[in-house]
Design a protein around this motif. Structure first.
Motif, PDB file in Angstrom:
ATOM      1  N   UNK A   1      24.425  22.821  44.666  1.00 26.95           N
ATOM      2  CA  UNK A   1      23.045  23.368  44.470  1.00 26.95           C
ATOM      3  C   UNK A   1      21.874  23.626  45.579  1.00 26.95           C
ATOM      4  N   UNK A   2      22.130  24.437  46.683  1.00 26.49           N
ATOM      5  CA  UNK A   2      21.705  24.418  47.472  1.00 26.49           C
ATOM      6  C   UNK A   2      22.101  26.170  47.475  1.00 26.49           C
ATOM      7  N   UNK A   3      23.232  26.403  47.144  1.00 23.57           N
ATOM      8  CA  UNK A   3      24.005  27.467  46.920  1.00 23.57           C
ATOM      9  C   UNK A   3      22.866  28.612  46.009  1.00 23.57           C
ATOM     10  N   UNK A   4      22.791  27.519  44.073  1.00 17.77           N
ATOM     11  CA  UNK A   4      21.796  27.725  43.460  1.00 17.77           C
ATOM     12  C   UNK A   4      21.046  27.978  43.274  1.00 17.77           C
ATOM     13  N   UNK A   5      19.882  27.268  43.992  1.00 18.30           N
ATOM     14  CA  UNK A   5      18.794  27.259  44.380  1.00 18.30           C
ATOM     15  C   UNK A   5      18.565  28.754  45.410  1.00 18.30           C
ATOM     16  N   UNK A   6      18.886  28.519  46.675  1.00 15.60           N
ATOM     17  CA  UNK A   6      19.335  30.380  47.317  1.00 15.60           C
ATOM     18  C   UNK A   6      18.804  31.098  46.807  1.00 15.60           C
ATOM     19  N   UNK A   7      19.798  31.212  46.059  1.00 16.61           N
ATOM     20  CA  UNK A   7      20.317  32.711  45.596  1.00 16.61           C
ATOM     21  C   UNK A   7      19.370  33.433  44.558  1.00 16.61           C
ATOM     22  N   UNK A   8      18.930  31.939  44.132  1.00 12.98           N
ATOM     23  CA  UNK A   8      17.839  32.414  42.846  1.00 12.98           C
ATOM     24  C   UNK A   8      17.078  33.065  43.625  1.00 12.98           C
ATOM     25  N   UNK A   9      16.212  32.301  44.470  1.00 10.80           N
ATOM     26  CA  UNK A   9      14.808  32.030  45.394  1.00 10.80           C
ATOM     27  C   UNK A   9      14.853  34.036  45.977  1.00 10.80           C
ATOM     28  N   UNK A  10      16.567  34.336  46.897  1.00 10.75           N
ATOM     29  CA  UNK A  10      16.542  35.774  47.144  1.00 10.75           C
ATOM     30  C   UNK A  10      16.479  36.887  46.134  1.00 10.75           C
ATOM     31  N   UNK A  11      16.958  36.451  44.966  1.00  7.83           N
ATOM     32  CA  UNK A  11      17.309  37.628  44.475  1.00  7.83           C
ATOM     33  C   UNK A  11      16.298  37.945  43.748  1.00  7.83           C
ATOM     34  N   UNK A  12      15.227  37.082  43.592  1.00  6.79           N
ATOM     35  CA  UNK A  12      13.979  37.310  42.922  1.00  6.79           C
ATOM     36  C   UNK A  12      12.705  37.666  43.513  1.00  6.79           C
ATOM     37  N   UNK A  13      12.525  36.784  44.839  1.00  6.32           N
ATOM     38  CA  UNK A  13      12.194  37.587  46.124  1.00  6.32           C
ATOM     39  C   UNK A  13      12.193  38.085  47.042  1.00  6.32           C
ATOM     40  N   UNK A  14      13.063  38.251  47.708  1.00 10.00           N
ATOM     41  CA  UNK A  14      14.098  38.923  48.898  1.00 10.00           C
ATOM     42  C   UNK A  14      14.469  37.336  49.410  1.00 10.00           C
ATOM     43  N   UNK A  15      14.609  38.172  51.012  1.00  7.06           N
ATOM     44  CA  UNK A  15      15.509  37.487  52.128  1.00  7.06           C
ATOM     45  C   UNK A  15      14.051  36.965  53.197  1.00  7.06           C
ATOM     46  N   UNK A  16      13.278  35.914  53.278  1.00  2.60           N
ATOM     47  CA  UNK A  16      12.901  36.410  53.981  1.00  2.60           C
ATOM     48  C   UNK A  16      13.045  35.996  55.931  1.00  2.60           C
ATOM     49  N   UNK A  17      12.236  36.872  56.126  1.00  4.95           N
ATOM     50  CA  UNK A  17      12.861  37.818  57.250  1.00  4.95           C
ATOM     51  C   UNK A  17      13.137  36.416  58.423  1.00  4.95           C
ATOM     52  N   UNK A  18      12.405  35.293  58.946  1.00  3.89           N
ATOM     53  CA  UNK A  18      12.498  34.014  60.557  1.00  3.89           C
ATOM     54  C   UNK A  18      13.402  32.801  59.358  1.00  3.89           C
ATOM     55  N   UNK A  19      14.121  32.200  59.819  1.00  2.00           N
ATOM     56  CA  UNK A  19      14.704  31.190  59.534  1.00  2.00           C
ATOM     57  C   UNK A  19      14.098  29.731  60.987  1.00  2.00           C
ATOM     58  N   UNK A  20      13.757  29.279  59.755  1.00  2.00           N
ATOM     59  CA  UNK A  20      13.302  28.078  60.958  1.00  2.00           C
ATOM     60  C   UNK A  20      13.649  26.824  60.677  1.00  2.00           C
ATOM     61  N   UNK A  21      13.850  25.869  61.974  1.00  3.65           N
ATOM     62  CA  UNK A  21      14.289  24.780  62.067  1.00  3.65           C
ATOM     63  C   UNK A  21      13.884  23.471  62.539  1.00  3.65           C
ATOM     64  N   UNK A  22      13.306  22.208  61.516  1.00  2.00           N
ATOM     65  CA  UNK A  22      12.669  20.676  62.518  1.00  2.00           C
ATOM     66  C   UNK A  22      12.858  19.943  62.390  1.00  2.00           C
ATOM     67  N   UNK A  23      12.859  19.041  62.675  1.00  2.92           N
ATOM     68  CA  UNK A  23      13.720  17.450  62.116  1.00  2.92           C
ATOM     69  C   UNK A  23      14.004  17.236  64.090  1.00  2.92           C
ATOM     70  N   UNK A  24      14.412  16.351  64.180  1.00  2.00           N
ATOM     71  CA  UNK A  24      15.420  15.558  64.769  1.00  2.00           C
ATOM     72  C   UNK A  24      16.874  16.827  65.302  1.00  2.00           C
ATOM     73  N   UNK A  25      17.371  16.919  64.370  1.00  2.00           N
ATOM     74  CA  UNK A  25      18.363  17.604  64.863  1.00  2.00           C
ATOM     75  C   UNK A  25      18.761  19.087  65.824  1.00  2.00           C
ATOM     76  N   UNK A  26      18.002  19.382  65.348  1.00  2.00           N
ATOM     77  CA  UNK A  26      17.776  20.814  65.578  1.00  2.00           C
ATOM     78  C   UNK A  26      17.372  21.026  66.629  1.00  2.00           C
ATOM     79  N   UNK A  27      16.231  20.174  67.017  1.00  2.00           N
ATOM     80  CA  UNK A  27      15.392  19.913  68.217  1.00  2.00           C
ATOM     81  C   UNK A  27      16.836  18.680  69.519  1.00  2.00           C
ATOM     82  N   UNK A  28      16.976  18.272  69.085  1.00  2.00           N
ATOM     83  CA  UNK A  28      18.031  17.356  70.202  1.00  2.00           C
ATOM     84  C   UNK A  28      19.482  18.058  70.452  1.00  2.00           C
ATOM     85  N   UNK A  29      19.336  19.379  69.790  1.00  2.00           N
ATOM     86  CA  UNK A  29      20.704  20.789  70.022  1.00  2.00           C
ATOM     87  C   UNK A  29      20.106  21.210  71.845  1.00  2.00           C
TER      88      UNK A  29
END
Length: 306
Positions: free
Chosen positions: A184-212
């Motif tokens: 499901x994620x692949x379908x959502x992501x691929x559909x967006x990137x094909x139509x809108x282009x890949x965003x420049x910056x990848x951001x993570x929030x919430x407890x897991x990435x901050x804990x890492x």
């Protein structure tokens, strides 16, 4: 309004923070692990223990902020959206604490998370105009794209609490998430990137990435410093390194770094984070400590929300 309080009751934590509308600065805060979604995958209900933990956390917040006199906006997310007994639970919480929650949908949750992240990126002098962002919660994960002033988001029903309670080890978690989520994620992501282009910056929030990010910088749960988290660049190899080092620790030592009650959750979270690097095809991410709670506070002041 001078100062307001924002409260975010998630599937794992209850987080509250004070915000000064005039200066745009955050003040006192409190956070407690309440495990709202504990065993929900088995019963579809928020159980008695979770309700009591939430009530205790809110009473602590009230003692700190005096919520009877201070304007506040309290929101709750995935667990309450999904629970069969959410109306009954929220009425009981309101009756015992005076705090009334708004159950927000996934789009509003994404809006708040994005609002907070963009504000922090701007403060750090980083571009906030072309983003792919993930917000990994206890009961759901939001994938958010923001480009040219347009937001496209989708919530996926998988989070660190629900995964950790159904899987024993990292390999089992990987297999479970791949079966439940990735197509499901692949379908959502691929559909967006094909139509809108890949965003420049990848951001993570919430407890897991901050804990890492905190663990890799040698911080314990008690010495956590958000100023050293915001803007931290986290690569996929960093995640694998953190996972292996955490697994090598004895349980007591691991608790010092990730907090009581989060030992199993952080393992599930790291595996989920690693899989999102794979799906989204980014090499590294900018970690932001601010999340839904902070976004609620900012919007409360800017929009005069009640």
């Amino acid at each position: 309004m001078a100062k307001v309080v924002a409260i975010d009751l998630g599937s794992n934590t209850c987080r509250a923070i004070e915000y000064d509308c005039a200066t745009g600065s955050f003040g006192r805060e409190c956070e407690r692990i309440v495990k709202t979604a504990d065993r929900m995958h088995e019963t579809g209900l928020i159980d008695e223990g979770a309700v009591e933990r939430v009530i205790a956390a809110l009473k602590e917040a009230d003692a700190l902020f005096d919520l009877k006199k201070t304007p506040y906006h309290a929101v709750t997310t995935a667990a309450m959206r999904m629970a069969k007994n959410s109306d009954e639970v929220l009425d009981r919480i309101a009756g015992e604490t005076g705090v009334r929650f708004e159950v927000i949908d996934a789009d509003r949750e994404a809006f708040y998370a994005l609002t907070a992240a963009r504000a922090r990126l701007a403060e750090l002098g980083m571009s906030a105009e072309s983003l792919c962002m993930i917000d990994i919660g206890g009961g759901s994960t939001e994938v958010i794209f923001y480009q040219k002033g347009e937001t496209v988001s989708k919530s996926f029903p998988i989070g660190i609490v629900t995964v950790a309670q159904q899987c024993e080890d990292p390999e089992e978690i990987r297999t479970f998430v791949q079966l439940q989520l990735l197509r499901e994620v692949y379908i959502f992501v691929d559909t967006y990137i094909i139509t809108k282009g890949r965003p420049l910056t990848f951001v993570m929030t919430a407890g897991t990435p901050t804990t890492i990010a905190a663990f890799l910088q040698g911080m314990t749960y008690d010495s956590y410093d958000p100023t050293k988290i915001n803007g931290y660049r986290l690569s996929r190899p960093d995640c694998e390194k953190a996972l292996q080092e955490l697994l090598a620790l004895d349980e007591m030592t691991r608790t010092l770094y990730v907090g009581v009650g989060r030992e199993a959750l952080i393992v599930a979270g790291i595996v989920i984070v690693e899989l999102f690097y794979e799906v989204l095809d980014y090499n590294d991410a900018i970690v932001i400590d601010d999340g839904v709670r902070e976004g609620v506070a900012i919007a409360f002041c800017e929009e005069g929300e009640h």
